[in-house]
Every structure is written in C-alpha cells, then in structure tokens.
Design a protein around this motif. Structure first.
Motif, short mmCIF file in Angstrom:
data_model
loop_
_atom_site.label_atom_id
_atom_site.label_comp_id
_atom_site.label_asym_id
_atom_site.label_seq_id
_atom_site.Cartn_x
_atom_site.Cartn_y
_atom_site.Cartn_z
N THR A 1 -17.43 -8.84 1.18
CA THR A 1 -16.41 -8.10 1.60
C THR A 1 -16.42 -8.02 3.18
N VAL B 1 -8.02 -7.65 1.74
CA VAL B 1 -9.48 -8.00 1.97
C VAL B 1 -10.10 -8.64 0.60
N ASP B 2 -9.89 -7.91 -0.62
CA ASP B 2 -10.09 -8.23 -2.06
C ASP B 2 -9.46 -9.49 -2.34
N ALA C 1 -4.56 -3.03 3.27
CA ALA C 1 -5.66 -3.56 4.00
C ALA C 1 -6.65 -3.78 2.97
N ASP C 2 -7.01 -2.81 1.87
CA ASP C 2 -8.03 -3.08 0.92
C ASP C 2 -7.81 -4.09 0.16
N GLN C 3 -6.46 -4.07 -0.45
CA GLN C 3 -6.06 -5.20 -1.28
C GLN C 3 -6.11 -6.61 -0.73
N ILE D 1 -13.43 -9.08 5.77
CA ILE D 1 -12.76 -8.24 6.70
C ILE D 1 -12.61 -8.81 7.84
N GLN E 1 -4.52 1.84 4.77
CA GLN E 1 -5.76 1.42 4.15
C GLN E 1 -5.69 0.87 3.01
N ASP E 2 -4.89 1.39 2.00
CA ASP E 2 -4.37 0.75 0.73
C ASP E 2 -4.14 -0.76 0.91
N GLU F 1 -3.19 6.17 5.12
CA GLU F 1 -3.65 5.83 3.72
C GLU F 1 -2.81 4.97 3.16
N GLY G 1 0.79 -1.44 -0.08
CA GLY G 1 0.05 -0.02 0.05
C GLY G 1 0.87 1.32 -0.16
#
Length: 312
Positions: free
Chosen positions: A274, A263-264, A259-261, A278, A256-257, A253, A246
């Motif tokens: 989703t 989770v996807d 973590a989002d990847q 999580i 979060q970047d 920021e 990220g």
C-alpha cells in the motif's frame, strides 16, 4: 443465444424509488440486452410546461423521485455477485431542460442562482448539439449518459432515488458513456436493476444541481454476472479509463473513498504494498468531483488508458 428485450415507460414499468419489494417487470438471463426508453427527470412535466408535449400519466402523487424504468431481474444474481452493465447506446429525445434556483428552496448543494431559472433545450442528435429554446443563443455539444443506474439495496425500502449508494443509483458520473462497463455490487437475489435520469450533457460536479435533463429514446444495456468479491463501491471501465466512485457526506470523505479504491487497485495490479501504491497513485491517479448535488457527494478517481498500458 443472448436475447434482446425492450422496456418502455408506462404504468407498471416506471417507479420512483429503490425497493427490494418491488416486483420485477422483466426477467432476463446474463448476457441479455435490454433496450430502454426513459422519461426525463420531471416525469414529463417540464415537457408540458416548455414545449406543450403530453406528460406521463398517471403521475405519482406526490412524486417520490426520479422516473426509473424497471426493476429488471437477472437470473442467477445473488448477494456477493457483481452485476456488470455494459452501456452500448444512449440516444436522447428531441428536448430537454436545465433548472437552477435558490439553494434553500432546492435542498441541494449546487450553486445558488438566487432565483428560479428553467431553460428549455432543443436536442439535435444528428448534429450532436443542444440549442436553447429561448433565443439566448446558447449551443452545447451533446454527451449523453444516464444519471441513475442501480440495483436494489438489501435494506428494506423504499429508498430515495436522489442518493447514490454502494449498489449504484444516482451516480451522475459523466464518464459513463457508451463503451463503458459499470460494475455494481448485488445485495438482493436477481439484483433488481433500474435505470433513469437521462442527461444530454453535464459537467463534472453538476454545479447547477441539474444536468441537461432529457428523456431517452434508446438506452441499450447488456447485463453480465461476475464472480465476487464485489467492490466496496461502483467501479467502471470507461473510454476515459478505469474509474473508482467514492461517496460521502462531504467532499473530503468522497475523495478519500475514491482514492482508497484506486490505491487498492494499483497495489493488486502491480503486486506492491500500500505505501508504494500510494506513491504511484500520486503520479497516476486523477481525482475529480462527480457531483455535489445529491445530498451524498460523489468523487471519482480516474486512471487513464495510457497510464494503464505503461503500468502493465
């Protein structure tokens, strides 16, 4: 049969910026391996200063950024593809250095040393150890990796080498050791890959704003093309596990970047929504600070091999 190429630092093969307009110094096919030699992060200046070694000439004046070897054009690479870079070997040279200093002078986000400090190191690759060259009694185990691995961005350049980007660059991720496969989005025809910024050892975060910077005697990389869609950011399969890098202007920021990847990835792998992914991420994902030294901050989410086995 896949070919093996060699690329060494010399005038014409070393550059200090990412730029899609730079002509490639080598063209390869997918599956080929390139064995690089690379300069240290000071273009040899600290080798002269600390050890009396000859520096790289001619040096760019002013220096633009890291001394990168390339660019390498990969035939058949087009925007939307993924360039997979398998890291086979990373073998340091015999010396290196680490620097720290006042934050306002270094224009970095590392710890404030209050004064300029430069430590030289002798590297014993046979023993796998770095020993300071000043009689301080410091010894560290080597864990070499490359700080900068990246493709050329689509936006017109030149672009600084200091910042990590969607297509890679100054990632400074200590997990990208031999045995890793780094996946980079391709934004220009041929990918135009470059590598540099050898690190003999670095902690997560790169808190002093430099690692143990060193030239590399051998960096063996094998290049493959994967079909898209390309990931939003660099991702890697490493001996430590699956890594999602990220990036952001601040740590929140970047975290979060990453973590989002992750989770996807979990949602796709497990075939769940989703919200459920999580929940799994809170149990299975480790968040780490990659680096805080490069202007653009990096964090990475890690899913270890034992967890991946049980998740299926």
């Amino acid at each position: 049969m896949p070919a093996v190429h060699h690329l060494s630092p010399e005038p014409g093969t070393v550059h200090g910026q990412f730029d899609r307009s730079l002509p490639p110094v080598l063209e390869i096919d997918p599956g080929d391996t390139v064995i690089f030699r690379t300069l240290d992060g000071s273009w040899g200046e600290n080798g002269e200063r600390l050890f009396g070694l000859p520096g790289f000439a001619p040096r760019p004046k002013p220096w633009i950024g890291h001394a990168l070897c390339g660019p390498v054009r990969v035939r058949g690479a087009h925007p939307g593809n993924v360039l997979e870079v398998e890291i086979n070997t990373v073998r340091p040279g015999s010396w290196g250095w680490t620097a720290a200093g006042p934050r306002e002078q270094r224009l970095r986000r590392g710890l404030n040393a209050g004064r300029e400090v430069l430590i030289g190191w002798r590297l014993d690759t046979a023993a796998g150890l770095a020993r300071d060259a000043h009689g301080l009694g410091l010894t560290l185990p080597l864990r070499p990796f490359m700080g900068v691995l990246g493709n050329a961005p689509a936006a017109p350049g030149p672009h600084e080498t200091r910042h990590p980007r969607r297509v890679g660059g100054n990632l400074d991720c200590r997990e990208l050791v031999p045995g890793s496969r780094l996946r980079l989005p391709v934004e220009v025809d041929g990918a135009l890959f470059s590598v540099g910024d050898g690190h003999a050892v670095q902690g997560d975060g790169e808190l002093a704003s430099t690692a143990l910077e060193c030239p590399m005697d051998e960096v063996s990389l094998t290049f493959r093309l994967l079909p898209g869609p390309a990931p939003a950011r660099p991702q890697a399969s490493t001996p430590a596990g699956e890594i999602f890098l990220g990036l952001g202007q601040g740590l929140d920021e970047a975290v979060q970047d990453a973590a989002d990847q992750a989770v996807d990835f979990l949602a796709r792998r497990l075939g769940i929504g989703t919200p459920e992914a999580i929940v799994v991420a809170g149990l299975a994902v480790q968040l780490r600070v990659t680096q805080v030294a490069n202007g653009t901050v990096g964090a990475h989410a890690l899913i270890t091999p034992d967890v991946l086995v049980h998740l299926g």
